[in-house]
Scaffold this motif. Structure first.
Motif, PDB file in Angstrom:
ATOM      1  N   MET A  35       0.837  -1.206   0.000  1.00  0.00           N
ATOM      2  CA  MET A  35       0.000   0.000   0.000  1.00  0.00           C
ATOM      3  C   MET A  35       0.873   1.256   0.000  1.00  0.00           C
ATOM      4  SD  MET A  35      -3.310  -1.128   2.341  1.00  0.00           S
ATOM      5  CE  MET A  35      -2.575  -0.522   3.807  1.00  0.00           C
ATOM      6  N   PHE A  36       1.952   1.266   0.792  1.00  0.00           N
ATOM      7  CA  PHE A  36       2.883   2.395   0.858  1.00  0.00           C
ATOM      8  C   PHE A  36       3.493   2.662  -0.516  1.00  0.00           C
ATOM      9  CE2 PHE A  36       7.259   3.945   1.520  1.00  0.00           C
ATOM     10  CZ  PHE A  36       7.035   5.057   2.319  1.00  0.00           C
ATOM     11  N   ASN A  37       3.943   1.615  -1.197  1.00  0.00           N
ATOM     12  CA  ASN A  37       4.570   1.761  -2.514  1.00  0.00           C
ATOM     13  C   ASN A  37       3.584   2.187  -3.588  1.00  0.00           C
ATOM     14  OD1 ASN A  37       7.115   1.161  -1.562  1.00  0.00           O
ATOM     15  ND2 ASN A  37       6.966  -1.008  -2.046  1.00  0.00           N
ATOM     16  N   ASN A  38       2.294   1.923  -3.370  1.00  0.00           N
ATOM     17  CA  ASN A  38       1.264   2.332  -4.318  1.00  0.00           C
ATOM     18  C   ASN A  38       0.673   3.689  -3.968  1.00  0.00           C
ATOM     19  OD1 ASN A  38       1.443   0.042  -5.947  1.00  0.00           O
ATOM     20  ND2 ASN A  38       0.060  -1.107  -4.627  1.00  0.00           N
TER      21      ASN A  38
END
Length: 69
Positions: A35-38
């Motif tokens: 989620m962080f990377n997206n």
């Protein structure tokens, strides 16, 4: 691919290596990283170590980088 280790570098340059066999909720960390990377909205995540008193938290505002190693 099975993820066994994750390297977290905080903005103060502190580095923490998180291993699957040392953290109870390792899969929650993997989900959080995705989620962080997206660029999705992620909240504070507290990871529980398998040893008493070894829990720690990660906050998106304090993370410089996250790598799967």
């Amino acid at each position: 691919m099975k993820i066994d280790k994750i390297k977290i570098t905080f903005k103060n340059d502190f580095v923490r290596i998180v291993e699957r066999n040392n953290v109870k909720n390792f899969n929650s960390l993997v989900d959080w990283i995705e989620m962080f990377n997206n660029s999705e909205n992620v909240s504070l995540l507290t990871l529980s170590g398998k040893e008493l008193g070894s829990s720690f938290s990660i906050n998106k505002n304090n993370i410089k980088s996250i790598e799967i190693i």
